[in-house]
Design a protein around this motif. Structure first.
Motif, PDB file in Angstrom:
ATOM      1  N   CYS A   1       0.868  -1.177   0.000  1.00 58.53           N
ATOM      2  CA  CYS A   1       0.000   0.000   0.000  1.00 58.53           C
ATOM      3  C   CYS A   1       0.903   1.224   0.000  1.00 58.53           C
ATOM      4  N   ILE A   2       0.878   1.991  -1.076  1.00 58.14           N
ATOM      5  CA  ILE A   2       1.709   3.180  -1.199  1.00 58.14           C
ATOM      6  C   ILE A   2       0.817   4.400  -1.054  1.00 58.14           C
ATOM      7  N   VAL A   3       1.071   5.185  -0.013  1.00 53.80           N
ATOM      8  CA  VAL A   3       0.223   6.331   0.288  1.00 53.80           C
ATOM      9  C   VAL A   3       0.968   7.615  -0.050  1.00 53.80           C
ATOM     10  N   SER A   4       0.615   8.212  -1.170  1.00 51.90           N
ATOM     11  CA  SER A   4       1.270   9.436  -1.631  1.00 51.90           C
ATOM     12  C   SER A   4       0.532   9.965  -2.855  1.00 51.90           C
ATOM     13  N   SER A   5       0.682  11.250  -3.106  1.00 51.53           N
ATOM     14  CA  SER A   5       0.134  11.847  -4.326  1.00 51.53           C
ATOM     15  C   SER A   5       1.263  12.219  -5.288  1.00 51.53           C
ATOM     16  N   ASP A   6       2.433  11.647  -5.052  1.00 49.38           N
ATOM     17  CA  ASP A   6       3.652  12.002  -5.782  1.00 49.38           C
ATOM     18  C   ASP A   6       3.900  11.025  -6.932  1.00 49.38           C
ATOM     19  N   SER A   7       4.078  11.547  -8.121  1.00 47.34           N
ATOM     20  CA  SER A   7       4.318  10.704  -9.296  1.00 47.34           C
ATOM     21  C   SER A   7       5.663   9.994  -9.253  1.00 47.34           C
ATOM     22  N   ASP A   8       6.546  10.376  -8.324  1.00 46.10           N
ATOM     23  CA  ASP A   8       7.857   9.732  -8.226  1.00 46.10           C
ATOM     24  C   ASP A   8       7.749   8.247  -7.892  1.00 46.10           C
TER      25      ASP A   8
ATOM     26  N   ARG B   1       4.625  -4.653  -9.094  1.00 44.43           N
ATOM     27  CA  ARG B   1       3.656  -5.461  -9.852  1.00 44.43           C
ATOM     28  C   ARG B   1       4.364  -6.450 -10.774  1.00 44.43           C
ATOM     29  N   GLU B   2       5.506  -6.054 -11.309  1.00 44.33           N
ATOM     30  CA  GLU B   2       6.275  -6.961 -12.153  1.00 44.33           C
ATOM     31  C   GLU B   2       6.708  -8.205 -11.393  1.00 44.33           C
ATOM     32  N   SER B   3       6.817  -8.079 -10.080  1.00 50.17           N
ATOM     33  CA  SER B   3       7.207  -9.211  -9.241  1.00 50.17           C
ATOM     34  C   SER B   3       6.004 -10.056  -8.822  1.00 50.17           C
ATOM     35  N   GLY B   4       4.830  -9.705  -9.325  1.00 49.55           N
ATOM     36  CA  GLY B   4       3.644 -10.499  -9.068  1.00 49.55           C
ATOM     37  C   GLY B   4       2.877 -10.119  -7.822  1.00 49.55           C
ATOM     38  N   LEU B   5       3.228  -9.012  -7.186  1.00 53.28           N
ATOM     39  CA  LEU B   5       2.528  -8.563  -5.995  1.00 53.28           C
ATOM     40  C   LEU B   5       1.504  -7.494  -6.357  1.00 53.28           C
ATOM     41  N   THR B   6       0.494  -7.365  -5.520  1.00 48.26           N
ATOM     42  CA  THR B   6      -0.570  -6.386  -5.743  1.00 48.26           C
ATOM     43  C   THR B   6      -0.182  -5.053  -5.115  1.00 48.26           C
ATOM     44  N   VAL B   7      -0.477  -3.972  -5.834  1.00 48.33           N
ATOM     45  CA  VAL B   7      -0.177  -2.627  -5.332  1.00 48.33           C
ATOM     46  C   VAL B   7      -1.467  -1.830  -5.197  1.00 48.33           C
ATOM     47  N   TYR B   8      -1.719  -1.356  -3.987  1.00 46.19           N
ATOM     48  CA  TYR B   8      -2.847  -0.471  -3.717  1.00 46.19           C
ATOM     49  C   TYR B   8      -2.294   0.930  -3.492  1.00 46.19           C
ATOM     50  N   GLY B   9      -2.739   1.865  -4.299  1.00 47.68           N
ATOM     51  CA  GLY B   9      -2.280   3.245  -4.159  1.00 47.68           C
ATOM     52  C   GLY B   9      -3.340   4.096  -3.473  1.00 47.68           C
ATOM     53  N   PHE B  10      -2.883   5.071  -2.701  1.00 54.50           N
ATOM     54  CA  PHE B  10      -3.791   5.991  -2.014  1.00 54.50           C
ATOM     55  C   PHE B  10      -3.237   7.402  -2.182  1.00 54.50           C
ATOM     56  N   GLY B  11      -4.045   8.303  -2.709  1.00 49.67           N
ATOM     57  CA  GLY B  11      -3.583   9.673  -2.893  1.00 49.67           C
ATOM     58  C   GLY B  11      -4.745  10.606  -3.178  1.00 49.67           C
ATOM     59  N   GLU B  12      -4.470  11.891  -3.185  1.00 47.89           N
ATOM     60  CA  GLU B  12      -5.506  12.872  -3.450  1.00 47.89           C
ATOM     61  C   GLU B  12      -5.851  12.898  -4.937  1.00 47.89           C
ATOM     62  N   ARG B  13      -6.956  13.546  -5.256  1.00 54.31           N
ATOM     63  CA  ARG B  13      -7.407  13.592  -6.652  1.00 54.31           C
ATOM     64  C   ARG B  13      -6.392  14.268  -7.578  1.00 54.31           C
ATOM     65  N   LYS B  14      -5.505  15.059  -7.000  1.00 56.81           N
ATOM     66  CA  LYS B  14      -4.473  15.722  -7.807  1.00 56.81           C
ATOM     67  C   LYS B  14      -3.358  14.772  -8.221  1.00 56.81           C
ATOM     68  N   THR B  15      -3.393  13.523  -7.740  1.00 57.08           N
ATOM     69  CA  THR B  15      -2.351  12.549  -8.064  1.00 57.08           C
ATOM     70  C   THR B  15      -2.225  12.389  -9.577  1.00 57.08           C
ATOM     71  N   PRO B  16      -1.021  12.487 -10.127  1.00 51.95           N
ATOM     72  CA  PRO B  16      -0.842  12.311 -11.571  1.00 51.95           C
ATOM     73  C   PRO B  16      -1.336  10.947 -12.043  1.00 51.95           C
ATOM     74  N   ALA B  17      -1.956  10.910 -13.196  1.00 51.10           N
ATOM     75  CA  ALA B  17      -2.548   9.688 -13.735  1.00 51.10           C
ATOM     76  C   ALA B  17      -1.549   8.536 -13.877  1.00 51.10           C
ATOM     77  N   PRO B  18      -0.280   8.788 -14.282  1.00 55.49           N
ATOM     78  CA  PRO B  18       0.649   7.668 -14.439  1.00 55.49           C
ATOM     79  C   PRO B  18       0.840   6.851 -13.160  1.00 55.49           C
ATOM     80  N   PHE B  19       0.912   7.533 -11.997  1.00 57.13           N
ATOM     81  CA  PHE B  19       1.077   6.797 -10.741  1.00 57.13           C
ATOM     82  C   PHE B  19      -0.176   5.987 -10.434  1.00 57.13           C
ATOM     83  N   ALA B  20      -1.340   6.600 -10.579  1.00 55.47           N
ATOM     84  CA  ALA B  20      -2.590   5.890 -10.299  1.00 55.47           C
ATOM     85  C   ALA B  20      -2.740   4.672 -11.205  1.00 55.47           C
TER      86      ALA B  20
END
Length: 246
Positions: free
Chosen positions: A98-105, A114-133
Motif C-alpha cells: 500500500c503506497i500512500v502518496s500523491s507524488d508521481s515519483d 507489480r512486475e514481481s507479481g505482488l498487488t499494489v494499492y495506491g492511495f492519494g488525493e485527486r491531484k495525483t498524476p494519472a501515471p502513478f494511479a
C-alpha cells in the motif's frame, strides 16, 4: 479486488504528501485487502509541519522513519521510502504493498512491485498524476476516506443525468458487462467489478457518491439489476444487463 485477511501487506506512507486526517479511514480501507503487517511513515520529523501526525501514529502503531532533508528543494523522503520498499519486496514476506502518496515519483516503484507479481494499492488525493494511479492495481482517492461512514452528508451523489454525461464511466461499465455476460446479456456483478478495476484502477463508486457498485449502476438508469437464486435456493447473486439488450 478485495482479498482475505491472510494477505500480508506493507503499508508505506509519504508524510510530505498525505494528511493525518485520512489515517483512520486508510487503515479501515486497507483491512479490506489484507493485514497491514508493516506500517511505516517517512518524513523529516524535526519539521513542525509534521507535528500533526503524532496522535494518529500512536493510535495505529505506525512506525515513523526519520529522513533528513539533506538539500533544500530535494525530497530525500522518496528515496528512503523506495529503498525500504525494495528491501521489503526482496524479503518475500508480503503479498502486496500500500503506497500512500500523491507524488508521481512512485510510479516506477509501483510498476516494479507489480512486475514481481505482488498487488499494489495506491492511495492519494485527486491531484495525483494519472501515471502513478494507473501503475497500481487499485487506486483509492483519499478524499473518500475522509468522508467516512459517520459523515454521509459529505458525500455528494451524482444525479442520473450527470452520470450519463460521463461517457468514460458509462463505457467502462458497458465494456465490463459485455466481457462478462451470457448470451442474454446478463453478467454477474462480481466479475463486472473485477473487469472495471482492470480497466481503470482509479474507479471507485464512492468517487460518485455511492458506497456500492450496484448503487452506482442503478443510479445511471441505463442498466437492469436483478437477483438470481441458485438452483438449491440457498444463495443469490446480483446480475446486471445493459438496457439496450432488452
Amino acid at each position: 479486488m478485495e482479498s482475505d485477511s491472510a494477505n500480508r501487506l506493507a503499508v508505506l506512507i509519504d508524510a510530505d504528501n498525505a494528511q493525518p486526517t485520512i489515517v483512520e479511514g486508510l487503515m479501515t480501507e486497507i483491512a479490506k485487502y489484507g493485514t497491514a503487517s508493516v506500517k511505516r511513515i517517512y518524513g523529516d520529523w524535526t519539521q513542525p509541519s509534521l507535528g500533526g501526525w503524532k496522535k494518529s501514529l500512536l493510535e495505529h502503531s505506525i512506525l515513523p522513519m526519520q529522513q533528513f532533508g539533506y538539500t533544500k528543494g530535494k525530497n530525500a523522503t522518496d528515496s528512503a521510502m523506495i529503498i525500504d520498499a525494495m528491501d521489503l519486496l526482496y524479503s518475500g514476506n508480503f503479498d502486496g504493498f500500500c503506497i500512500v502518496s500523491s507524488d508521481s515519483d512512485f510510479t516506477r516503484l509501483a510498476a516494479r512491485i507489480r512486475e514481481s507479481g505482488l498487488t499494489v494499492y495506491g492511495f492519494g488525493e485527486r491531484k495525483t498524476p494519472a501515471p502513478f494511479a494507473s501503475a497500481c492495481d487499485k487506486f483509492i482517492y483519499t478524499e473518500v476516506l475522509r468522508a467516512g461512514e459517520d459523515e454521509p452528508e459529505k458525500i455528494t451523489k451524482f444525479s442520473a443525468s450527470k452520470l450519463k454525461q460521463d461517457t468514460k464511466l458509462i463505457n467502462i461499465i458497458r465494456n465490463a458487462i459485455d466481457a462478462s455476460s451470457d448470451d442474454d446479456g446478463w453478467a454477474q456483478l462480481g466479475p463486472v467489478g473485477s473487469n472495471i478495476a482492470k480497466q481503470s484502477p482509479q474507479f471507485d463508486p464512492r468517487n460518485y457518491g455511492y458506497r456500492k457498485l450496484r448503487d452506482l449502476i442503478v443510479a445511471t438508469k441505463l442498466f437492469e439489476v436483478q437477483e438470481k437464486r441458485s438452483a438449491d435456493g440457498q444463495s443469490k447473486r446480483l446480475q446486471v444487463r445493459d438496457m439496450r439488450r432488452k
